[in-house]
Each structure stands twice: as structure tokens, then as C-alpha cells.
Design an enzyme around this catalytic site. Structure first.
Site, PDB file in Angstrom:
ATOM      1  N   GLY A   1      -7.173  -7.610   0.184  1.00  0.00           N
ATOM      2  CA  GLY A   1      -5.856  -7.449   0.795  1.00  0.00           C
ATOM      3  C   GLY A   1      -5.093  -8.757   0.882  1.00  0.00           C
ATOM      4  O   GLY A   1      -3.900  -8.821   0.567  1.00  0.00           O
TER       5      GLY A   1
ATOM      6  N   GLY B   1     -12.444  -4.145   0.644  1.00  0.00           N
ATOM      7  CA  GLY B   1     -13.848  -3.835   0.923  1.00  0.00           C
ATOM      8  C   GLY B   1     -14.421  -2.831  -0.061  1.00  0.00           C
ATOM      9  O   GLY B   1     -15.549  -2.974  -0.536  1.00  0.00           O
TER      10      GLY B   1
ATOM     11  N   ARG C   1       0.824  -1.219   0.000  1.00  0.00           N
ATOM     12  CA  ARG C   1       0.000   0.000   0.000  1.00  0.00           C
ATOM     13  C   ARG C   1       0.858   1.269   0.000  1.00  0.00           C
ATOM     14  O   ARG C   1       0.444   2.296  -0.531  1.00  0.00           O
ATOM     15  CB  ARG C   1      -0.943  -0.014   1.198  1.00  0.00           C
ATOM     16  CG  ARG C   1      -2.100  -0.974   0.956  1.00  0.00           C
ATOM     17  CD  ARG C   1      -2.995  -1.099   2.149  1.00  0.00           C
ATOM     18  NE  ARG C   1      -4.218  -1.791   1.771  1.00  0.00           N
ATOM     19  CZ  ARG C   1      -5.012  -2.415   2.630  1.00  0.00           C
ATOM     20  NH1 ARG C   1      -4.724  -2.432   3.905  1.00  0.00           N
ATOM     21  NH2 ARG C   1      -6.102  -3.011   2.205  1.00  0.00           N
TER      22      ARG C   1
ATOM     23  N   LYS D   1     -14.932 -16.013   4.695  1.00  0.00           N
ATOM     24  CA  LYS D   1     -16.357 -16.016   5.052  1.00  0.00           C
ATOM     25  C   LYS D   1     -17.315 -15.762   3.889  1.00  0.00           C
ATOM     26  O   LYS D   1     -17.142 -14.819   3.131  1.00  0.00           O
ATOM     27  CB  LYS D   1     -16.611 -14.969   6.135  1.00  0.00           C
ATOM     28  CG  LYS D   1     -15.987 -15.363   7.471  1.00  0.00           C
ATOM     29  CD  LYS D   1     -15.961 -14.209   8.438  1.00  0.00           C
ATOM     30  CE  LYS D   1     -17.291 -14.010   9.123  1.00  0.00           C
ATOM     31  NZ  LYS D   1     -17.267 -12.818  10.001  1.00  0.00           N
TER      32      LYS D   1
HETATM   33  P1  ADP Z   1      -9.256 -11.025   0.893  1.00  0.00           P
HETATM   34  O1  ADP Z   1      -8.546 -10.186   1.924  1.00  0.00           O
HETATM   35  O2  ADP Z   1      -8.389 -11.300  -0.307  1.00  0.00           O
HETATM   36  O3  ADP Z   1     -10.598 -10.462   0.524  1.00  0.00           O
HETATM   37  P2  ADP Z   1     -10.343 -12.779   2.882  1.00  0.00           P
HETATM   38  O4  ADP Z   1     -10.001 -11.782   3.919  1.00  0.00           O
HETATM   39  O5  ADP Z   1     -11.768 -13.009   2.578  1.00  0.00           O
HETATM   40  O6  ADP Z   1      -9.541 -12.469   1.529  1.00  0.00           O
HETATM   41  O7  ADP Z   1      -9.762 -14.198   3.309  1.00  0.00           O
HETATM   42  C1  ADP Z   1      -8.397 -14.438   3.455  1.00  0.00           C
HETATM   43  C2  ADP Z   1      -8.133 -15.487   4.472  1.00  0.00           C
HETATM   44  O8  ADP Z   1      -8.878 -16.656   4.218  1.00  0.00           O
HETATM   45  C3  ADP Z   1      -6.691 -15.901   4.467  1.00  0.00           C
HETATM   46  O9  ADP Z   1      -6.066 -15.468   5.648  1.00  0.00           O
HETATM   47  C4  ADP Z   1      -6.736 -17.433   4.382  1.00  0.00           C
HETATM   48  O10 ADP Z   1      -5.855 -18.084   5.267  1.00  0.00           O
HETATM   49  C5  ADP Z   1      -8.161 -17.728   4.764  1.00  0.00           C
HETATM   50  N1  ADP Z   1      -8.611 -19.003   4.206  1.00  0.00           N
HETATM   51  C6  ADP Z   1      -8.614 -19.410   2.934  1.00  0.00           C
HETATM   52  N2  ADP Z   1      -9.031 -20.684   2.830  1.00  0.00           N
HETATM   53  C7  ADP Z   1      -9.288 -21.103   4.069  1.00  0.00           C
HETATM   54  C8  ADP Z   1      -9.757 -22.350   4.632  1.00  0.00           C
HETATM   55  N3  ADP Z   1     -10.028 -23.381   3.852  1.00  0.00           N
HETATM   56  N4  ADP Z   1      -9.911 -22.406   5.966  1.00  0.00           N
HETATM   57  C9  ADP Z   1      -9.634 -21.348   6.748  1.00  0.00           C
HETATM   58  N5  ADP Z   1      -9.200 -20.162   6.292  1.00  0.00           N
HETATM   59  C10 ADP Z   1      -9.041 -20.033   4.969  1.00  0.00           C
HETATM   60 MG    MG Z   2      -8.873 -10.034   4.052  1.00  0.00          MG
END
Ligand code: ADP
Ligand code: MG
Length: 404
Positions: free
Chosen positions: A360, A384, A39, A207
Site C-alpha cells: 500500500g 499483505g 483502491r 519492518k
Molecule cells: P508497504 O505498505 O509498501 O508494504 P511498509 O508498510 O512496509 O510498505 O512500509 C512503509 C513505511 O516505511 C513508510 O511509511 C515509510 O515512511 C517507512 N519507512 C521507510 N524507510 C524508513 C526509515 N528509514 N525509517 C523509518 N521508516 C521508514
Molecule cells: Mg504499509
């Protein structure tokens, strides 16, 4: 929307004027070591352009979630040092947000100087829901500028927030979109209008509830929606399959069931997964069919067959949006799914596709897994914010820039 840009500000002449810049410098820290400076690197061009043009640059940024009060652990000191290094010029850090030190330093600025205010969220008015409180902070920020001050909004990661340094300041000063915000908006517009087809969307991360609105918005637009990551297991549970100890949002199961029915032709889900006997980097790992997750085990990555199938779809797409890792990429044993999918997107980009990484953690995965950053058309800095834009929501920090 008619939004003035940095170029307009430069054309008007900026030498000797104080310019407040809202940047997104919210980098991950381990103690006071910056683990991913993405960033800061992304924010540097706007700041450096203004400094080069002789502006007195006052940068506003936040770090983490301080509770509206100074917290030494969340000081921007490491960020100021790194920003100075990246810009190749001295960056002063004020000891406060709009207090005596900030005022004194702002008054002492000469053309081309850069001053970073201390973590803007040390001031509770930044994120206040009370319009008058936010406006009072915005006025104090404007007090730091001379006559002829201007505001440049460059923190794309915060434009979905109605906050003093993002929204209210823009109501008080002539306002402009910085290069980062302008570039992000241009990219997101491309993903929502006249996309080249086939258009594939890859969603993962932890999630479903975080991503539900974007699933709904993009499932109608895209030709393919690939689902992986932790959020996949709620979809698996929705099919009546046992997910063991995998992440699962019980309250979202019915919604996932509906999505699987409604978008049966669009949604693609894994057929194999890499499971672990505990959530740790050195857990025992096994690859199994999604129908065979034993009790006590948890899915932490998509399996090789799924990667192959997803890669075949992705490498032949013309437009790709990717948000959310396919597995716990932070643990090397469970990073192959994310890497495989990312490599397929890089391949598509090499063949002329337009590809965007949002989120992120997804952007961090690109860097951590050693993928070429220029292997994607764009890596968004605002997780977001980009999701809310794609959901079709109004972003206060963008709307306020309209009609400058
Ligand atoms: P982004 O920041 O790219 O939008 P998120 O914040 O939604 O992504 O999710 C990222 C996190 O999801 C990572 O820290 C990763 O470890 C976790 N993750 C991915 N797959 C799994 C899984 N199968 N079980 C638990 N955590 C997971
Ligand atoms: Mg994230």
C-alpha cells in the site's frame, strides 16, 4: 485452480440478479477527505461492468479497524460519494451492514443500481474466529439477495483473510473472481513461474519481521535482492555497525545475520544513507557512509551512491518486484531514494521488463512522487495478500473460489 470469472457470470446472464461484490475500498482518510483513491479506482471496473449488465449490485467493504461496532469516523460515506463520482452513477449507502436499512434498500434495488453496505467490520462477526458466527453473518448477507444471487470476490487486499464477506459468503453462493482479483493472481503467477531473467526484487518499508517470509521465499528465486528502507538498519546492526536512532528490530538481528551470510551473492544493501537529527519533515539532513551514523541520528533514506548502484541493476532487469519504500518518502527531504529506485524500475519497464509494485505505501509513493502509474506493468492493491501469495501460502479467499 479452476476459478470462474466475471466473464463467466456475464455469459450466464446477470440482468435482474442481485450480486454481492466484496471490494477493497480501504482508502486512507484525513478526516473525511480521501487522500489516495487508488483502491476505489481499482475496484470500479468490476462494479461498473455488473451495473452496466443490469445486475443489482450490493458492495461489501471495510474501512480501517473499527472494533466490531459502528464508529462514525469509519463510515463508508466518503467512499460512497467518491465511488459514485468514479462510476458516474448514484451509489446508495446503507445505514447499517445487514440491518433494517440495508434490507429495505436491497429490496428496493432495480436493475443497474449500486448499493454499498456500511463498513462490514462494524459487525463483529465479519472477523470472528468462530466459524458459526462468521457463517451467520454470511447468511444475513445472502438474505439481501434475491433468488439467483451470486458472489463476486474482487477485494484482492483481503483474500488472505478468512472473513465472512471474503470467505464464508463464497461457500453459500455461486462465486466468481472479479477482474481485479483475476488480474492480481495472473500477475503473481508470473512472478513465481517462468520469470524472465535477470529477476530483481527490491524490498524496503519499515519492518524486517513483516517481510522476513517473503525475503526467504524470493531470495531463492531472484538474481538480486535489493534491501533498503527502515528494515535495512537491522541488517546493518547485524554487521556490527552502529545505527544510532534508526529503526532496528533487536530480535531480528541474528536472523538478518544468517540471511546476509546465506544469500551473500544475492542481497545488495546500501553503502550510503541520508540521516536526520529527528523524525520530522524539517529535520536537518546529511548524507553519510553507512559506517558513520552518529549517535542521536537516524537513517531515513538511502543515499545517492546506493541509488545509482541499485538503479544500474534494476534498469537492466527483465523482471522486477518492488515492495516497500527506500526511505520516509512522506517527507520530501527523504524521498529521493524511493524516487530514484522507482525511476529505474520505470526505465526497465520501458525497455520491456515486467514490473510489479506491491504494498500500500509503495503504491502511494508512486502516486505521491508523481511517477507515471503506467510506468509499471502492475501496481498491486493488496500488500499483505500479495506478500502471502509470494511466500507460497494458501489464501482462503482464493482457495474458496476454486471449483466453482
Ligand atoms: P508497504 O505498505 O509498501 O508494504 P511498509 O508498510 O512496509 O510498505 O512500509 C512503509 C513505511 O516505511 C513508510 O511509511 C515509510 O515512511 C517507512 N519507512 C521507510 N524507510 C524508513 C526509515 N528509514 N525509517 C523509518 N521508516 C521508514
Ligand atoms: Mg504499509
Amino acid at each position: 485452480m479452476t476459478v470462474k470469472t466475471l466473464k463467466d457470470l456475464l455469459d450466464e446472464g446477470v440482468a435482474g440478479r442481485s450480486v454481492l461484490v466484496r471490494s477493497d475500498l480501504n482508502v486512507p482518510l484525513d478526516g473525511d477527505t480521501i487522500t489516495d483513491p487508488g483502491r476505489i479506482l481499482a475496484s470500479a471496473p468490476t462494479i461498473s461492468t455488473l451495473a452496466e449488465a443490469g445486475a443489482k449490485v450490493i458492495v461489501m467493504a471495510h474501512l480501517g479497524r473499527p472494533k466490531g461496532t459502528p464508529d462514525p469516523a469509519l463510515s463508508l460515506a466518503p467512499v460512497a460519494a467518491k465511488l459514485g463520482e468514479v462510476l458516474g452513477r448514484n451509489v446508495q449507502l446503507a445505514g447499517d451492514v445487514v440491518g433494517q436499512d440495508a434490507l429495505a434498500r436491497a429490496e428496493g434495488l432495480t436493475d443497474g443500481d449500486v448499493l454499498l453496505l456500511e463498513n462490514i467490520r462494524f459487525d463483529p462477526r465479519e472477523t470472528s474466529k468462530d466459524d458459526a458466527e462468521r457463517l451467520a453473518l454470511a447468511k444475513a448477507l445472502v438474505e439481501l439477495t434475491d433468488m439467483g444471487g451470486a458472489f463476486v470476490s474482487d477485494g484482492f487486499g483481503v483474500v488472505h483473510r478468512k472473513q465472512a464477506s471474503v470467505y464464508d459468503v463464497a461457500t453459500l453462493l455461486p462465486h466468481y473472481a472479479g477482474t481485479l482479483v483475476a488480474a492480481e493472481v495472473e500477475v503473481l503467477q508470473k512472478l513465481t513461474t517462468d520469470e524472465e531473467r535477470p529477476y530483481a526484487v527490491v524490498l524496503g518499508g519499515s519492518k524486517v519481521s513483516d517481510k522476513l517470509a517473503v525475503i526467504e521465499a524470493l531470495a531463492d528465486k531472484a538474481d538480486t535482492l535489493v534491501i533498503g528502507g527502515g528494515m535495512y538498519y537491522t541488517f546493518l546492526a547485524a554487521q556490527g555497525v552502529s545505527v544510532g536512532n534508526s529503526l532496528c528490530e533487536e530480535s531480528m538481528i541474528d536472523t538478518c545475520k544468517e540471511l546476509l551470510e546465506r544469500y551473500a551473492d544475492v542481497i545488495h544493501i546500501p553503502q550510503d544513507v541520508v540521516i536526520a537529527d529527528s523524525f520530522s519533515a524539517d529535520a536537518e539532513a546529511r548524507t553519510v557512509s553507512v559506517l558513520e551514523i552518529p549517535d542521536g541520528w537516524m537513517g531515513l533514506d538511502i543515499g545517492p551512491q546506493s541509488v545509482e548502484r541499485f538503479a544500474a541493476i534494476l534498469s537492466n532487469s527483465r523482471t522486477v518486484f518492488w515492495n516497500g519504500p527506500m526511505g520516509v518518502f512522506e517527507f520530501p527531504k527523504f524521498s529521493a531514494g524511493t524516487k530514484g529506485v522507482a525511476e529505474a524500475i520505470v526505465e526497465a519497464t520501458g525497455k520491456g521488463a515486467f514490473s510489479v509494485v506491491g504494498g500500500g505505501d509503495s503504491a502511494a509513493a508512486v502516486r505521491l512522487l508523481g511517477l507515471p502509474e503506467d510506468g509499471f506493468s502492475h501496481i498491486s492493491t493488496g500488500g499483505g495478500a500479495s506478500l502471502e501469495y509470494l511466500e507460497g501460502k494458501t489464501l482462503p479467499g482464493l482457495e474458496v473460489l476454486d471449483g466453482a
